[in-house]
Scaffold this motif. Structure first.
Motif, PDB file in Angstrom:
ATOM      1  N   CYS A 192      -8.637 -26.451 -65.065  1.00  0.00           N
ATOM      2  CA  CYS A 192      -8.677 -27.121 -65.776  1.00  0.00           C
ATOM      3  C   CYS A 192      -8.605 -28.718 -65.331  1.00  0.00           C
ATOM      4  CB  CYS A 192      -7.332 -27.441 -66.186  1.00  0.00           C
ATOM      5  SG  CYS A 192      -6.512 -25.619 -67.795  1.00  0.00           S
ATOM      6  N   GLY A 193      -8.580 -29.042 -64.174  1.00  0.00           N
ATOM      7  CA  GLY A 193      -8.834 -30.029 -63.717  1.00  0.00           C
ATOM      8  C   GLY A 193     -10.193 -30.143 -63.322  1.00  0.00           C
ATOM      9  N   LEU A 194     -10.071 -29.356 -62.896  1.00  0.00           N
ATOM     10  CA  LEU A 194     -12.790 -29.239 -62.558  1.00  0.00           C
ATOM     11  C   LEU A 194     -13.432 -29.421 -64.099  1.00  0.00           C
ATOM     12  CD1 LEU A 194     -14.771 -29.149 -60.272  1.00  0.00           C
ATOM     13  CD2 LEU A 194     -14.589 -26.512 -60.684  1.00  0.00           C
ATOM     14  N   LEU A 195     -12.470 -28.451 -64.933  1.00  0.00           N
ATOM     15  CA  LEU A 195     -13.868 -28.833 -66.357  1.00  0.00           C
ATOM     16  C   LEU A 195     -13.927 -30.038 -67.137  1.00  0.00           C
ATOM     17  CD1 LEU A 195     -12.736 -25.478 -68.001  1.00  0.00           C
ATOM     18  CD2 LEU A 195     -14.511 -25.970 -67.033  1.00  0.00           C
ATOM     19  N   SER A 196     -12.288 -30.934 -66.977  1.00  0.00           N
ATOM     20  CA  SER A 196     -12.391 -32.363 -67.534  1.00  0.00           C
ATOM     21  C   SER A 196     -13.918 -32.448 -66.570  1.00  0.00           C
ATOM     22  CB  SER A 196     -11.174 -32.962 -67.266  1.00  0.00           C
ATOM     23  OG  SER A 196     -11.007 -32.892 -65.670  1.00  0.00           O
ATOM     24  N   LYS A 197     -13.589 -33.117 -65.377  1.00  0.00           N
ATOM     25  CA  LYS A 197     -15.123 -33.362 -65.171  1.00  0.00           C
ATOM     26  C   LYS A 197     -16.645 -32.993 -65.054  1.00  0.00           C
ATOM     27  CE  LYS A 197     -12.990 -34.286 -61.066  1.00  0.00           C
ATOM     28  NZ  LYS A 197     -12.391 -34.176 -59.634  1.00  0.00           N
ATOM     29  N   LEU A 198     -16.757 -31.525 -65.451  1.00  0.00           N
ATOM     30  CA  LEU A 198     -18.172 -31.029 -65.456  1.00  0.00           C
ATOM     31  C   LEU A 198     -18.568 -30.934 -66.831  1.00  0.00           C
ATOM     32  CD1 LEU A 198     -16.903 -27.535 -63.649  1.00  0.00           C
ATOM     33  CD2 LEU A 198     -18.596 -29.762 -62.526  1.00  0.00           C
ATOM     34  N   ASN A 199     -17.462 -31.526 -68.225  1.00  0.00           N
ATOM     35  CA  ASN A 199     -17.968 -31.182 -70.053  1.00  0.00           C
ATOM     36  C   ASN A 199     -18.301 -32.384 -69.568  1.00  0.00           C
ATOM     37  OD1 ASN A 199     -18.078 -30.635 -72.632  1.00  0.00           O
ATOM     38  ND2 ASN A 199     -15.730 -31.784 -72.465  1.00  0.00           N
ATOM     39  N   ILE A 200     -19.801 -32.839 -69.102  1.00  0.00           N
ATOM     40  CA  ILE A 200     -20.428 -34.009 -69.417  1.00  0.00           C
ATOM     41  C   ILE A 200     -20.699 -33.993 -70.222  1.00  0.00           C
ATOM     42  CG2 ILE A 200     -21.300 -33.335 -66.859  1.00  0.00           C
ATOM     43  CD1 ILE A 200     -23.829 -32.296 -67.668  1.00  0.00           C
ATOM     44  N   THR A 201     -21.115 -33.405 -71.737  1.00  0.00           N
ATOM     45  CA  THR A 201     -21.527 -34.075 -73.295  1.00  0.00           C
ATOM     46  C   THR A 201     -20.616 -33.565 -73.897  1.00  0.00           C
ATOM     47  OG1 THR A 201     -21.280 -30.718 -73.706  1.00  0.00           O
ATOM     48  CG2 THR A 201     -23.434 -31.783 -72.716  1.00  0.00           C
ATOM     49  N   ASN A 202     -19.524 -34.384 -72.978  1.00  0.00           N
ATOM     50  CA  ASN A 202     -17.920 -34.334 -73.876  1.00  0.00           C
ATOM     51  C   ASN A 202     -18.352 -32.695 -74.791  1.00  0.00           C
ATOM     52  OD1 ASN A 202     -17.466 -36.454 -72.535  1.00  0.00           O
ATOM     53  ND2 ASN A 202     -18.621 -37.413 -73.179  1.00  0.00           N
ATOM     54  N   ASP A 203     -17.782 -31.737 -74.606  1.00  0.00           N
ATOM     55  CA  ASP A 203     -18.256 -31.014 -75.439  1.00  0.00           C
ATOM     56  C   ASP A 203     -17.023 -30.590 -75.949  1.00  0.00           C
ATOM     57  OD1 ASP A 203     -17.773 -28.642 -77.371  1.00  0.00           O
ATOM     58  OD2 ASP A 203     -18.640 -27.176 -76.054  1.00  0.00           O
ATOM     59  N   PRO A 204     -15.959 -31.175 -77.593  1.00  0.00           N
ATOM     60  CA  PRO A 204     -14.729 -31.242 -78.128  1.00  0.00           C
ATOM     61  C   PRO A 204     -14.061 -30.040 -78.263  1.00  0.00           C
ATOM     62  CG  PRO A 204     -16.499 -31.403 -79.888  1.00  0.00           C
ATOM     63  CD  PRO A 204     -17.118 -31.729 -78.305  1.00  0.00           C
ATOM     64  N   GLN A 205     -15.440 -28.915 -78.116  1.00  0.00           N
ATOM     65  CA  GLN A 205     -14.603 -27.476 -78.430  1.00  0.00           C
ATOM     66  C   GLN A 205     -14.081 -27.073 -76.871  1.00  0.00           C
ATOM     67  OE1 GLN A 205     -17.061 -24.395 -80.768  1.00  0.00           O
ATOM     68  NE2 GLN A 205     -15.457 -24.823 -81.827  1.00  0.00           N
ATOM     69  N   LEU A 206     -14.883 -27.312 -75.878  1.00  0.00           N
ATOM     70  CA  LEU A 206     -14.633 -26.873 -74.710  1.00  0.00           C
ATOM     71  C   LEU A 206     -12.843 -27.660 -73.530  1.00  0.00           C
ATOM     72  CD1 LEU A 206     -15.197 -25.476 -71.876  1.00  0.00           C
ATOM     73  CD2 LEU A 206     -16.068 -27.457 -71.611  1.00  0.00           C
ATOM     74  N   GLU A 207     -13.359 -29.146 -74.802  1.00  0.00           N
ATOM     75  CA  GLU A 207     -11.648 -30.214 -74.257  1.00  0.00           C
ATOM     76  C   GLU A 207     -10.588 -29.510 -74.885  1.00  0.00           C
ATOM     77  OE1 GLU A 207      -9.866 -33.125 -72.298  1.00  0.00           O
ATOM     78  OE2 GLU A 207     -11.094 -31.825 -71.695  1.00  0.00           O
ATOM     79  N   GLU A 208     -10.959 -28.938 -75.980  1.00  0.00           N
ATOM     80  CA  GLU A 208     -10.013 -28.410 -76.446  1.00  0.00           C
ATOM     81  C   GLU A 208      -9.355 -27.432 -76.238  1.00  0.00           C
ATOM     82  OE1 GLU A 208      -8.389 -26.863 -81.153  1.00  0.00           O
ATOM     83  OE2 GLU A 208     -10.283 -27.437 -80.539  1.00  0.00           O
ATOM     84  N   ALA A 209     -10.161 -26.131 -75.743  1.00  0.00           N
ATOM     85  CA  ALA A 209      -9.496 -24.593 -74.720  1.00  0.00           C
ATOM     86  C   ALA A 209      -8.923 -25.186 -73.207  1.00  0.00           C
ATOM     87  CB  ALA A 209     -11.021 -23.802 -75.162  1.00  0.00           C
ATOM     88  N   ARG A 210      -9.501 -26.429 -73.180  1.00  0.00           N
ATOM     89  CA  ARG A 210      -8.690 -27.026 -71.863  1.00  0.00           C
ATOM     90  C   ARG A 210      -7.838 -27.159 -71.475  1.00  0.00           C
ATOM     91  NH1 ARG A 210      -7.399 -31.055 -68.159  1.00  0.00           N
ATOM     92  NH2 ARG A 210      -7.874 -32.305 -69.969  1.00  0.00           N
TER      93      ARG A 210
END
Length: 287
Positions: free
Chosen positions: A231-249
């Motif tokens: 979860c901590g890593l995904l907040s950094k890897l989401n370089i396109t600011n994908d809202p769905q990826l952030e929501e899932a995270r």
């Protein structure tokens, strides 16, 4: 997944990490010929290689550490092209600091090996038996060149930034090809965090599902710790600011906030609660 129209060049950079070690492997021509002859096989049917440092763990320590560094690099970056990863700027300083530590550790292991090398070669005369050939061992002065820990940070060429001095029709055609390649690679790169998340979630559901007789599966503390790290890593890897990826995270992070591996082991209710939350995430998004 369609790559969003974002300025990747301002949010990430490319990193090329090259780590190499001495393989200490040599083809044994005599044994190869003997083996093929014994099997009534033609030349080239098999090849016999010997490991010059058999019985010593000095070189294996370097090889294992190099593999650890490569795995870490793959985890911290997104795949871009062979040998090159996409590193989010948000993760740059932590990445650079850890990379420096790994480079120093790698160098220390190599130094230890080179220091012990003359003694190790003498020992190999006994370990290798008739396989031993002193001419196959590199000179101690040239040995350091067989180990490398190199990296380069490069800017991301932006989609649409294609400068060529040529006919306009050719320039336009090449620019369109580059734009397609750029968008395809960006889309593929952004599939990687989704795949990491999906793999983690499905593993959690599997381990949290009790047997029909009520017996729980055996799991370690990593069942909670690893997803939290992700979860901590995904907040950094989401370089396109994908809202769905952030929501899932965020959904996964909330589900794990007050969870403890020991409580999960002792409480069927806690296991069911977390499993339900994780399954909800799996059901909500298109994987």
């Amino acid at each position: 997944m369609q790559a969003p129209n974002v300025s990747i060049a301002s949010m990430a950079m490319l990193v090329e990490l090259r780590i190499s070690t001495w393989t200490a492997r040599k083809r044994d021509d005599d044994t190869t010929a003997e083996t093929n002859k014994a099997k009534n096989a033609i030349d080239g049917a098999s090849n016999v290689y010997k490991y010059l440092m058999a019985g010593s763990d000095h070189l294996k320590k370097i090889e294992k550490y190099a593999a650890k560094c490569r795995a870490w690099n793959s985890q911290q970056t997104l795949p871009w092209m062979k040998g090159i990863g996409l590193l989010p700027m948000q993760n740059f300083f932590a990445y650079r600091q850890q990379l420096g530590t790994m480079e120093a550790n790698f160098g220390a292991l190599v130094t230890d090996f080179i220091t012990a090398y003359p003694t190790l070669v003498s020992t190999q005369a006994f370990n290798l038996g008739t396989y031993f050939d002193p001419t196959e061992f590199p000179d101690v002065d040239t040995l350091p060149r067989k180990f490398k820990f190199e990296y380069n940070f490069l800017p991301v060429p932006e989609s649409g930034d294609f400068r060529l001095q040529c006919e306009e029709a050719v320039r336009k055609d090449l620019a369109e090809q580059y734009d397609k390649m750029f968008n395809d690679r960006l889309a593929e790169a952004m599939r990687d965090p989704w795949e990491r998340l999906h793999k983690t979630l499905t593993h959690m559901v599997e381990r949290l599902t009790d047997a029909p007789d009520g017996q729980r599966n055996i799991f370690r503390d990593s069942l909670v710790n690893k997803p939290l790290e992700l979860c901590g890593l995904l907040s950094k890897l989401n370089i396109t600011n994908d809202p769905q990826l952030e929501e899932a995270r965020r959904m996964l992070e909330r589900s794990l906030t007050h969870m403890d591996a020991e409580d999960l082991r002792n409480s069927p209710g806690a296991r069911l609660e977390l499993k339900t939350d994780v399954q909800t995430i799996l059901n909500k998004f298109t994987w």
